[in-house]
Design a protein around this motif. Structure first.
Motif, PDB file in Angstrom:
ATOM      1  N   SER A   1      -2.535   7.593   2.358  1.00 50.20           N
ATOM      2  CA  SER A   1      -1.277   7.229   3.004  1.00 50.20           C
ATOM      3  C   SER A   1      -1.178   5.707   3.060  1.00 50.20           C
ATOM      4  O   SER A   1      -2.105   4.991   2.666  1.00 50.20           O
ATOM      5  CB  SER A   1      -1.227   7.800   4.418  1.00 50.20           C
ATOM      6  OG  SER A   1      -2.120   7.074   5.269  1.00 50.20           O
ATOM      7  N   ASP A   2      -0.073   5.223   3.602  1.00 52.46           N
ATOM      8  CA  ASP A   2       0.111   3.777   3.679  1.00 52.46           C
ATOM      9  C   ASP A   2      -0.896   3.114   4.601  1.00 52.46           C
ATOM     10  O   ASP A   2      -1.158   1.911   4.477  1.00 52.46           O
ATOM     11  CB  ASP A   2       1.531   3.446   4.167  1.00 52.46           C
ATOM     12  CG  ASP A   2       2.584   3.818   3.138  1.00 52.46           C
ATOM     13  OD1 ASP A   2       2.208   3.987   1.963  1.00 52.46           O
ATOM     14  OD2 ASP A   2       3.761   3.952   3.523  1.00 52.46           O
ATOM     15  N   LYS A   3      -1.473   3.871   5.527  1.00 48.88           N
ATOM     16  CA  LYS A   3      -2.405   3.300   6.502  1.00 48.88           C
ATOM     17  C   LYS A   3      -3.869   3.543   6.146  1.00 48.88           C
ATOM     18  O   LYS A   3      -4.761   2.898   6.700  1.00 48.88           O
ATOM     19  CB  LYS A   3      -2.127   3.888   7.898  1.00 48.88           C
ATOM     20  CG  LYS A   3      -0.728   3.598   8.427  1.00 48.88           C
ATOM     21  CD  LYS A   3      -0.512   2.106   8.634  1.00 48.88           C
ATOM     22  CE  LYS A   3       0.849   1.839   9.252  1.00 48.88           C
ATOM     23  NZ  LYS A   3       1.090   0.382   9.443  1.00 48.88           N
TER      24      LYS A   3
ATOM     25  N   ARG B   1      -5.129  -3.557   1.712  1.00 49.19           N
ATOM     26  CA  ARG B   1      -4.800  -3.085   3.050  1.00 49.19           C
ATOM     27  C   ARG B   1      -5.907  -3.412   4.056  1.00 49.19           C
ATOM     28  O   ARG B   1      -5.630  -3.703   5.227  1.00 49.19           O
ATOM     29  CB  ARG B   1      -4.544  -1.589   3.026  1.00 49.19           C
ATOM     30  CG  ARG B   1      -3.374  -1.175   2.148  1.00 49.19           C
ATOM     31  CD  ARG B   1      -3.232   0.337   2.132  1.00 49.19           C
ATOM     32  NE  ARG B   1      -2.310   0.788   1.094  1.00 49.19           N
ATOM     33  CZ  ARG B   1      -2.176   2.052   0.718  1.00 49.19           C
ATOM     34  NH1 ARG B   1      -2.922   2.987   1.304  1.00 49.19           N
ATOM     35  NH2 ARG B   1      -1.331   2.380  -0.242  1.00 49.19           N
TER      36      ARG B   1
ATOM     37  N   THR C   1      -2.590  11.270   9.256  1.00 51.60           N
ATOM     38  CA  THR C   1      -2.716   9.988   8.580  1.00 51.60           C
ATOM     39  C   THR C   1      -2.067   8.900   9.406  1.00 51.60           C
ATOM     40  O   THR C   1      -1.274   8.110   8.930  1.00 51.60           O
ATOM     41  CB  THR C   1      -2.062  10.039   7.190  1.00 51.60           C
ATOM     42  OG1 THR C   1      -0.690  10.423   7.348  1.00 51.60           O
ATOM     43  CG2 THR C   1      -2.771  11.004   6.280  1.00 51.60           C
TER      44      THR C   1
ATOM     45  N   GLY D   1      -1.792   5.491  11.961  1.00 55.29           N
ATOM     46  CA  GLY D   1      -2.178   4.101  11.703  1.00 55.29           C
ATOM     47  C   GLY D   1      -3.476   3.721  12.362  1.00 55.29           C
ATOM     48  O   GLY D   1      -4.200   4.536  12.933  1.00 55.29           O
TER      49      GLY D   1
ATOM     50  N   GLN E   1      -9.436   0.428  -0.336  1.00 57.09           N
ATOM     51  CA  GLN E   1      -8.120  -0.154  -0.615  1.00 57.09           C
ATOM     52  C   GLN E   1      -8.171  -1.582  -0.062  1.00 57.09           C
ATOM     53  O   GLN E   1      -7.844  -1.847   1.089  1.00 57.09           O
ATOM     54  CB  GLN E   1      -7.029   0.672   0.059  1.00 57.09           C
ATOM     55  CG  GLN E   1      -5.632   0.323  -0.378  1.00 57.09           C
ATOM     56  CD  GLN E   1      -5.288   0.880  -1.759  1.00 57.09           C
ATOM     57  OE1 GLN E   1      -5.642   2.005  -2.091  1.00 57.09           O
ATOM     58  NE2 GLN E   1      -4.609   0.070  -2.567  1.00 57.09           N
TER      59      GLN E   1
END
Length: 693
Positions: free
Chosen positions: A215-217, A259, A62, A64, A256
């Motif tokens: 994930s955050d990315k 993002r 996961t 970036g 998302q």
């Protein structure tokens, strides 16, 4: 094993039984060829392509935007955990829809969503003007609780994607999903994007819950493509767009949005698409090619969705390796141009499920969400039943503007479909017809038109489906729907069981021009009505032939033996000799068929079933000072048919007649309030002996 055999649609009860039993059906075939049934495997796919999903439900890798994550980027697990969002959380769904046929597809998709959903929904619909007119009316009249609708103009998106050549049949609209992050409201953080050709077999809240695995990315959730298209080995010289392995299918997308915007999504996809188009020249699979090119370069953006959330039924699909039991299925995607005619091992089962929703009674989906408060939809507190309305159910071309053009307006139910071909032969001009049908009958109607060379050749006939709801035939509501959708300056207000003279369309346009109707004269042109009691007879081609049939007893003035008051003021004796239009006076119970401007008063929707529905309209025209002019060369002929259920009720039920009389009284009171002393003359209409009205 999933059932095979001749596909057919299921009724509501059968659907419920199917959904209860479907989990017990197991797929047939050699288990060795499918692979083991454990560990979230993908069935008979090559072991190298088998997804790996760790215990936390997240695929490996996961990294970036600019990092290549380790492991398999586009593998989909088949048995993820099933968390759900909070019970009353609002779920957002975006759909791009254009045209008449796509609008029908959206309705079937929405039915499947509503059948399973337990959460409020907000549908974000990117539409052209045709689809917006259809869907806006449909949802306003459907009045489903806890469903919010927002529309976005597809014309405003075209400049953002029109520079991309696209060989896919979806055209420009197939590229518009690329632009959604910039079009949807800035505060909207997440959205599920769906193609119009998907059918849900599970609660969309389960799909929404998969956002929690990002994930955050990661910003995009997609299912792996289930054909070898992006492997480039389907045929010689096949050059697909770049993709990660098999690539991903964009029929179901989790975006998302917050993002994506922060990561510079628009700049990224534009740069990559521009570069690839230098050598590939055009997209073959519309937005899907661009999404895959971006993911190939930035694999850390994607979270692979479990394959059951997009079971793809394309021509070369290996979708059967994705599921082991029917209960695994979540979303069925008809992504072949052949749609329901595609070949697939279990297509009979999939088709049956899809046809069930196609014919499912949408009125049953007007149910409240248990435990989720929601305001009543607009119109929900009206006394009259609000019927679902699907405008322009079939493709329809707008008539060329003509100052004296006339649209024939009528309404019908399933038992009058046989009149349509003859009507089309007699009336070459535009028509606006309201059909009172169930959801299942609407599909029968589509097949009826497709099987008729006469009907399928006409593009100037607008069919508007009003869905059945309640025991009474809403005749005036149907007339109002058809009248409101007429697009010519004038309308001929007829009934479906009348055939007009072959020359009537041209004659009416000429008469309107000669009489200087509209700006110079406020008039309703009366078309004299006749009837035959013979199911077969030679239709008169002129007034002279009609008079000969009248004298021989083959024709009669309309309802002369049952309800002469309804047409007596037309003065048929004078009409026989007339060479010019003549003025007649309104009289009690007069109900002629007339040609009026399109902006004429609408029918009173309170009159349902049989009795006084046209009479009340003519009273309204007279109260608004329309002249009644009888046309000397015009005529229509009523064809025999079995009596309607409503006329049988009128004749047999004293209570029915009492209710009709009470409605007449109420109608006259309304006239008095609106027109004052001028309405007194209509009181006599309520003082006549009761009979057919």
């Amino acid at each position: 094993m999933l059932p095979r055999g001749r596909p057919r649609a299921l009724g509501a009860a059968a659907l419920l039984l199917l959904l209860l039993l479907v989990g017990f059906f197991r797929l047939g075939g050699d288990p060795e060829s499918r692979g083991a049934a454990g560990g979230g495997g993908a069935g008979g796919l090559d072991p190298a392509l088998t997804p790996h999903v760790p215990p936390d439900g997240r695929p490996r890798g996961t990294a970036g935007l600019d990092g290549d994550p380790p492991g398999d980027h586009n593998r989909s697990g088949c048995h993820p955990p099933r968390p759900r969002p909070p019970k009353c959380e609002l779920l957002h769904v975006a759909i791009v829809c254009a045209g008449h046929n796509s609008s029908r597809d959206v309705i079937t998709l929405v039915k499947s969503l509503l059948f399973y959903r337990r959460n409020p929904l907000h549908l974000h619909l990117v539409t052209d003007s045709v689809a917006r007119n259809i869907l806006e009316t449909l949802f306003q009249t459907w009045m489903v609780p806890a469903v919010h609708i927002s529309f976005y103009d597809a014309e405003e998106l075209k400049p953002q994607v029109s520079w991309i050549p696209n060989k896919h049949y979806s055209g420009l609209y197939g590229l518009m999903k690329l632009a959604l992050p910039g079009v949807l409201p800035p505060h909207l953080a997440r959205v599920i994007v769906l193609d119009t050709d998907v059918t849900f077999a599970s609660d969309i809240a389960e799909l929404w819950a998969l956002f929690a695995h990002f994930s955050d990315k990661q910003v995009i959730g997609l299912v792996e493509n289930q054909s070898d298209w992006y492997l480039g080995n389907l045929w010689k010289n096949h050059r697909p767009w770049p993709a990660l392995g098999r690539g991903f299918n964009t029929g179901v997308i989790l975006l998302q949005l917050d993002r994506l915007r922060q990561a510079g999504w628009e700049k990224t996809w534009r740069q990559i698409a521009t570069r690839e188009l230098r050598t590939l020249l055009a997209t073959s699979l519309a937005d899907q090619d661009v999404f895959n090119a971006v993911i190939k370069e930035h694999p850390g953006l994607v979270w692979p969705l479990p394959c059951v959330w997009n079971v793809q039924l394309s021509d070369h699909s290996q979708a059967e390796h994705c599921y082991l039991e029917a209960s695994d299925l979540k979303v069925i995607h008809w992504n072949s141009p052949k749609k329901l005619r595609v070949k697939n091992k279990h297509v009979a089962f999939f088709r049956s499920l899809h046809l069930t929703f196609l014919e499912y009674d949408g009125n049953l989906l007007r149910r409240e969400l248990f435990g989720c408060s929601s305001p009543l939809p607009p119109r929900a507190e009206q006394q009259l039943t609000v019927h679902r309305v699907h405008l322009t159910f079939l493709p329809h071309e707008l008539p060329a503007p003509q100052p004296h053009d006339v649209t024939l307006v009528a309404q019908l139910s399933m038992d009058r479909l046989q009149m349509l071909e003859a009507l089309c032969r007699h009336w070459p001009g535009p028509m606006s017809l309201a059909l009172y049908l169930t959801d299942a009958e609407a599909q029968q109607f589509l097949r009826f038109v497709a099987a008729s060379a006469v009907l399928s050749a006409r593009r100037d006939v607008a069919y508007h489906v009003v869905y059945r709801d309640g025991p009474l035939y809403p005749v005036n509501q149907l007339r109002n729907v058809a009248l409101a959708q007429a697009l010519t300056p004038y309308v001929f207000l007829s009934d479906i069981d009348f055939l007009p003279a072959y020359s009537l369309y041209d004659y009416l346009r000429t008469s309107i021009e000669q009489l200087e109707l509209g700006s110079r004269r406020k008039a309703a042109l009366v078309v004299p009505a006749f009837e035959t009691l013979h199911y077969r007879f030679g239709f008169p081609s002129s007034k002279a032939e009609l008079l000969a049939l009248l004298d021989s007893g083959s024709l009669h003035t309309f309802r002369y033996h049952e309800w002469p008051r309804g047409h007596a003021p037309t003065d048929y004796a004078r009409w026989r000799e007339a060479r010019a239009p003549y003025l007649v006076q309104w009289a009690a119970d007069y109900e002629p068929y007339v040609v009026v401007p399109r902006d004429c008063p609408h029918y009173d929707p309170r009159f349902m079933g049989f009795g006084w529905n046209k009479v009340a309209h003519i009273v309204e025209l007279d109260a608004q000072q329309y002249e009644l002019l009888v046309l000397p060369e015009a005529f229509i002929v009523h064809l025999p048919h079995t009596p309607s259920l409503d006329i049988s009720r009128f004749r047999s039920s004293p209570a029915y007649r009492d209710c009709l009389q009470a409605l007449k009284d109420e109608f006259h009171q309304d006239l008095s309030r609106r027109y004052g002393a001028a309405a007194l003359k209509y009181l006599t209409a309520l003082q006549q002996p009761r009979g057919l009205a």
